[in-house]
Motif scaffolding. Structure first.
Motif, PDB file in Angstrom:
ATOM      1  N   UNK A 132      60.001  17.426  74.206  1.00 18.17           N
ATOM      2  CA  UNK A 132      61.095  16.457  74.372  1.00 18.17           C
ATOM      3  C   UNK A 132      62.296  17.149  74.998  1.00 18.17           C
ATOM      4  N   UNK A 133      62.559  18.359  74.496  1.00 17.38           N
ATOM      5  CA  UNK A 133      63.737  19.099  74.924  1.00 17.38           C
ATOM      6  C   UNK A 133      63.651  19.467  76.407  1.00 17.38           C
ATOM      7  N   UNK A 134      62.495  20.009  76.840  1.00 14.02           N
ATOM      8  CA  UNK A 134      62.444  20.414  78.253  1.00 14.02           C
ATOM      9  C   UNK A 134      62.339  19.201  79.159  1.00 14.02           C
ATOM     10  N   UNK A 135      61.781  18.114  78.652  1.00  8.30           N
ATOM     11  CA  UNK A 135      61.712  16.907  79.479  1.00  8.30           C
ATOM     12  C   UNK A 135      63.106  16.348  79.762  1.00  8.30           C
ATOM     13  N   UNK A 136      63.982  16.446  78.765  1.00  8.77           N
ATOM     14  CA  UNK A 136      65.360  15.992  78.978  1.00  8.77           C
ATOM     15  C   UNK A 136      66.016  16.839  80.070  1.00  8.77           C
ATOM     16  N   UNK A 137      65.841  18.155  79.954  1.00  2.00           N
ATOM     17  CA  UNK A 137      66.415  19.050  80.973  1.00  2.00           C
ATOM     18  C   UNK A 137      65.838  18.723  82.350  1.00  2.00           C
ATOM     19  N   UNK A 138      64.526  18.509  82.381  1.00  2.00           N
ATOM     20  CA  UNK A 138      63.854  18.221  83.664  1.00  2.00           C
ATOM     21  C   UNK A 138      64.381  16.912  84.246  1.00  2.00           C
ATOM     22  N   UNK A 139      64.510  15.912  83.401  1.00  2.00           N
ATOM     23  CA  UNK A 139      64.990  14.618  83.898  1.00  2.00           C
ATOM     24  C   UNK A 139      66.417  14.709  84.424  1.00  2.00           C
ATOM     25  N   UNK A 140      67.257  15.492  83.746  1.00  2.00           N
ATOM     26  CA  UNK A 140      68.634  15.662  84.235  1.00  2.00           C
ATOM     27  C   UNK A 140      68.627  16.278  85.627  1.00  2.00           C
ATOM     28  N   UNK A 141      67.609  17.111  85.895  1.00  2.00           N
ATOM     29  CA  UNK A 141      67.513  17.760  87.202  1.00  2.00           C
ATOM     30  C   UNK A 141      66.684  16.945  88.191  1.00  2.00           C
ATOM     31  N   UNK A 142      66.342  15.732  87.793  1.00  2.00           N
ATOM     32  CA  UNK A 142      65.616  14.851  88.710  1.00  2.00           C
ATOM     33  C   UNK A 142      64.154  15.219  88.890  1.00  2.00           C
ATOM     34  N   UNK A 143      63.588  15.975  87.944  1.00  2.00           N
ATOM     35  CA  UNK A 143      62.152  16.282  88.018  1.00  2.00           C
ATOM     36  C   UNK A 143      61.419  15.191  87.241  1.00  2.00           C
ATOM     37  N   UNK A 144      60.587  14.400  87.930  1.00  2.00           N
ATOM     38  CA  UNK A 144      60.041  13.201  87.279  1.00  2.00           C
ATOM     39  C   UNK A 144      58.860  13.473  86.349  1.00  2.00           C
ATOM     40  N   UNK A 145      59.021  14.370  85.357  1.00  2.00           N
ATOM     41  CA  UNK A 145      57.893  14.647  84.459  1.00  2.00           C
ATOM     42  C   UNK A 145      57.565  13.388  83.661  1.00  2.00           C
ATOM     43  N   UNK A 146      56.275  13.161  83.500  1.00  2.00           N
ATOM     44  CA  UNK A 146      55.847  11.890  82.936  1.00  2.00           C
ATOM     45  C   UNK A 146      54.771  12.060  81.866  1.00  2.00           C
ATOM     46  N   UNK A 147      53.831  12.973  82.136  1.00  2.00           N
ATOM     47  CA  UNK A 147      52.669  13.082  81.256  1.00  2.00           C
ATOM     48  C   UNK A 147      52.725  14.373  80.457  1.00  2.00           C
ATOM     49  N   UNK A 148      52.383  14.293  79.172  1.00  2.00           N
ATOM     50  CA  UNK A 148      52.289  15.495  78.342  1.00  2.00           C
ATOM     51  C   UNK A 148      51.063  15.345  77.461  1.00  2.00           C
ATOM     52  N   UNK A 149      50.305  16.409  77.328  1.00  2.00           N
ATOM     53  CA  UNK A 149      49.196  16.357  76.364  1.00  2.00           C
ATOM     54  C   UNK A 149      48.697  17.741  75.999  1.00  2.00           C
ATOM     55  N   UNK A 150      47.921  17.777  74.928  1.00  2.00           N
ATOM     56  CA  UNK A 150      47.252  19.013  74.548  1.00  2.00           C
ATOM     57  C   UNK A 150      46.136  19.279  75.539  1.00  2.00           C
ATOM     58  N   UNK A 151      45.919  20.540  75.870  1.00  2.00           N
ATOM     59  CA  UNK A 151      44.787  20.897  76.727  1.00  2.00           C
ATOM     60  C   UNK A 151      43.602  21.326  75.862  1.00  2.00           C
ATOM     61  N   UNK A 152      42.562  21.869  76.523  1.00  2.00           N
ATOM     62  CA  UNK A 152      41.317  22.165  75.806  1.00  2.00           C
ATOM     63  C   UNK A 152      41.464  23.300  74.789  1.00  2.00           C
ATOM     64  N   UNK A 153      42.092  24.399  75.211  1.00  2.00           N
ATOM     65  CA  UNK A 153      42.174  25.559  74.323  1.00  2.00           C
ATOM     66  C   UNK A 153      43.274  25.333  73.282  1.00  2.00           C
TER      67      UNK A 153
END
Ligand code: ADP
Ligand code: MG
Length: 729
Positions: free
Chosen positions: A267-288
């Motif tokens: 949540x925290x880095x997504x807020x920073x990313x959004x403030x910088x106009x980086x359109x992050x959208x998807x987050x999930x756990x990976x395989x490992x």
């Protein structure tokens, strides 16, 4: 002294959750607020300057001094209003990360006073001392000057109170010293080449943008444990560590519930990313275990590349606030999945057509097939170059292991498109189009997106897979810049599109009908590029054999793979299209070799130091415990009982001795090989010596250390174990 491992573990057990301070309002309220985006420009720039900058972004073209001064003045007041005190040109040197040199806005003036200053000159160009950046020998230190020059297509942004201005980085003599310069050139090239092809089908197209949507995989580890592993600190990966009893075999992590601590970080880095106009959208756990992914909505490629570089930085910074460390290395842990950076790539016209999305009409479908076939042909011609573009010391360890594409290049297009290409090949005779081909183009191709997006016809094992409306290039390493592979991909496709146009035009001047001319060339390309298509399981042994018989290379060794950058074929390609000169390519090759050598050299030292200073002393300590135990037993037992009961004990003592003996031998041999390699003057031979003679010792040494980990008392073991690193609290 209590061991560092246990202190670190205790720290992690006592962690209190770090809460995220959510900004006021919705994400759309603060989205892009730290970038000098269109809205900020409209608010801050005079009308004429705004129009000029927008035109330069959309159509290219220079910005003159007067306008630059106006932009600089507006940027300054905007940035200072947002708390910026410094400014910096932000660029992408060949280290693969980003560089910045901060200068304060403040300038002293007469009367013991000061004012904030920032001129057009300072916006447009800077001269950082370039002597400490890799240049592959292009500059001598005595002519260390390099220039950075403003890239107006990527908006300036504020990071930690510094106004960052995206720039290219070139040497005093004009050679590119960065990743942005060739990328921008390749993007312009494919724009022109693709527009020319679109004109066959649609006269309204006059601009084609490359779109890139990257998916960033990464691992998280508790910072206390990270600092207890010198190998993680110095190399980004664990050079030892026995498998955890449980790792990814239950597949219970993938898409599972995101742990609370991690969710807070996200949540925290997504807020920073959004403030910088980086359109992050998807987050999930990976395989490992402890592996995660973050993906944005796709953007124009130059911007997307900048955003990926910026995101990697933000991930690291924000993670620290949560007592976490981000591992971007391609293979931080042995025997479980590594991390990649899937590059989803497509072409988008100014009229809003995705050129890799099948259309609804025969003509738009023929346009789609034309691009598809040309991409396959480009890949067939330059597979090795694409392979070179993703080769790094870290990626060598990932490719071909645990759900990672092998170092063999092939493309997957799905059975439906395969049938269509086969039909074109079979049924187009002398360029004549039979009615069923017409029907095929009208009816069958339009079904592809649904079929593919349905997930029924996806191949997760292919390094280069068509996924319905884009290609997904999966071989890129997680820590790498997207720039290298994006430059190569766009360059080879642009080159191919130009060749296609030449061939079609030679038919057209002979009065062949347009569709027929196009079909003739497509048919030829379909036959010629069959080798590069593979629909089966890329992880299988059969494919490795089959690829060999097709003559496809399987090079998972960086020093060999990157040789392609300096072949005559590659140099011709780059020079024909004025992307890089031979001198620049050779310089890059040299810089990559040096980077490879240094990374393996550092790893080798870490392996040696840890083995000798951390592991062996502990093994000896435990061995002594066993020896004393044996002696004590001998004192209290009668001889017959002692001989019977001490058998396993003696075996353990022997085993430990064997492992210590082997480790010492191998480390000694490795050091000798390193010394020999260090004496080699030429970069290529040196990198190869590190690859062939030093690197193989890592596994040999590791084998014995991982065995010791299973023998030695857990209380004594100095390094946090895999189960502790991977399953964090
Ligand atoms: P996956 O199934 O591989 O996890 P998704 O289908 O969710 O991936 O999409 C992955 C990425 O593809 C996203 O970043 C998305 O923005 C990107 N993408 C979608 N369409 C395009 C396009 N036309 N050009 C480039 N990237 C695209
Ligand atoms: Mg993907």
């Amino acid at each position: 002294m209590e061991s560092i491992r246990f202190k670190a573990l205790e720290t992690t057990w006592n962690r209190k959750p770090v809460n995220v301070v959510l900004p006021k309002g919705k994400a759309s309220d603060y989205y892009g607020e730290m970038t000098f985006n269109k809205k900020a420009m409209r608010d801050f720039l005079p009308e004429k300057a705004y129009k000029k900058v927008m035109a330069s972004i959309e159509k290219g073209g220079n910005i003159d001094r007067k306008i630059a001064d106006q932009v600089a003045a507006s940027l300054k007041s905007w940035a200072i209003g947002k708390g910026a005190t410094h400014y910096s040109h932000w660029f992408h040197p060949l280290t693969g990360s980003t560089a910045e040199k901060h200068d304060a806005f403040i300038n002293p003036v007469e009367g013991n006073d000061a004012i904030e200053e920032f001129s057009g000159n300072e916006l447009i160009q800077q001269e950082p001392d370039a002597s400490s950046f890799p240049s592959g020998g292009i500059r001598n230190t005595f002519e260390a000057r390099g220039y950075t020059a403003w890239d107006p297509t990527s908006p300036a942004f504020i990071l930690e109170n510094t106004l960052c201005i995206p720039t290219i980085f070139v040497s005093y003599t004009g050679e590119a010293l960065d990743y942005k310069t060739p990328l921008i050139k390749a993007l312009n090239l494919i724009d022109r080449a693709a527009v020319d092809i679109c004109k066959y089908f649609n006269k309204n197209v006059n601009k084609v943008n490359v779109t890139l949507g990257w998916e960033q995989e990464y691992f998280l580890v508790d910072t206390a444990l990270y600092y207890a592993r010198p190998d993680l600190i110095l190399t980004g990966r664990t050079v030892f560590g026995h498998d955890s009893a449980k790792d990814q075999q239950l597949s219970d992590h993938y898409f599972g519930v995101i742990p609370n601590r991690v969710l807070n970080f996200m949540k925290d880095f997504e807020i920073e990313a959004h403030k910088l106009g980086i359109p992050v959208k998807t987050r999930h756990n990976e395989v490992a275990p402890s592996q995660f992914e973050c993906a944005p909505v796709f953007e124009e490629a130059n911007l997307a590349v900048d955003h990926n570089q910026l995101l990697m930085h933000i991930l690291n910074v924000v993670a620290k606030r949560h007592n976490l460390t981000v591992l971007l290395h391609e293979k931080p842990y042995a025997n479980i999945n590594g991390s990649g950076k899937h590059n989803n790539w497509s072409l988008m016209t100014n009229t809003g057509i995705n050129l890799l999305s099948p259309g609804k009409t025969g003509s738009s479908n023929l346009m789609f097939i034309t691009f598809l076939v040309n991409i396959l042909k480009a890949l067939d011609t330059h597979a090795n170059l694409l392979g070179a573009s993703i080769a790094t010391a870290g990626n060598d360890q990932r490719l071909g292991g645990h759900e990672a594409p092998p170092a063999i290049f092939s493309a997957f297009i799905g059975s439906h498109l395969t049938d269509i290409l086969n039909n074109i090949e079979k049924k187009v005779k002398n360029g004549k189009i039979t009615p069923d081909i017409q029907e095929e183009l009208h009816l069958n191709i339009a079904k592809i997106p649904e079929i593919l997006l349905d997930n029924t016809d996806r191949n997760r094992t292919s390094p280069f897979a068509f996924t319905g409306n884009k290609f997904e290039f999966r071989a890129v390493g997680s820590s790498d810049t997207c720039s290298k592979s994006m430059t190569v991909l766009n360059l080879i496709v642009a080159d191919q599109l130009k060749k296609f146009k030449e061939e079609v035009d030679t038919h057209l001047v002979k009065n062949v009908r347009k569709d027929e001319a196009i079909f003739r060339v497509l048919k030829k390309y379909i036959s010629e590029s069959k080798n590069i298509r593979f629909e089966g399981n890329n992880y299988s042994e059969e494919w490795i054999k089959e690829a060999e018989s097709r003559g496809l290379l399987n090079i998972s060794s960086t020093p060999l793979a990157i040789k392609t950058f300096i072949t005559t074929k590659t140099v011709n390609l780059y020079e024909t299209h004025k992307i890089l000169t031979k001198k620049e390519l050779v310089a890059r090759y040299e810089a990559y070799l040096e980077d490879y050598t240094k990374k393996i050299q550092i790893e080798s030292r870490v392996v040696g130091d840890l083995a000798i200073n951390h592991i062996i002393p502990v093994a000896i300590k435990y061995q002594n415990v066993l020896i004393n135990n044996a002696k004590d037993l001998k004192d209290v037992l009668d001889n017959k009982t002692y001989v019977r009961l001490s058998r396993n004990l003696i075996t353990s003592i022997k085993e430990i001795s064997e492992h210590i003996f082997e480790i010492k031998n191998f480390v000694g041999e490795m050091i000798s090989e390193r010394r020999l390699a260090n004496r080699i003057a030429k970069n290529d031979a040196k990198a190869l010596a590190y690859n062939k003679n030093v690197f193989p010792y890592f596994e040999k040494i590791r084998y014995h250390i991982d065995k010791l980990e299973m023998l030695v008392d857990d209380e004594l073991w100095p390094l946090p174990k895999y189960r502790e690193l991977l399953f964090m609290k």
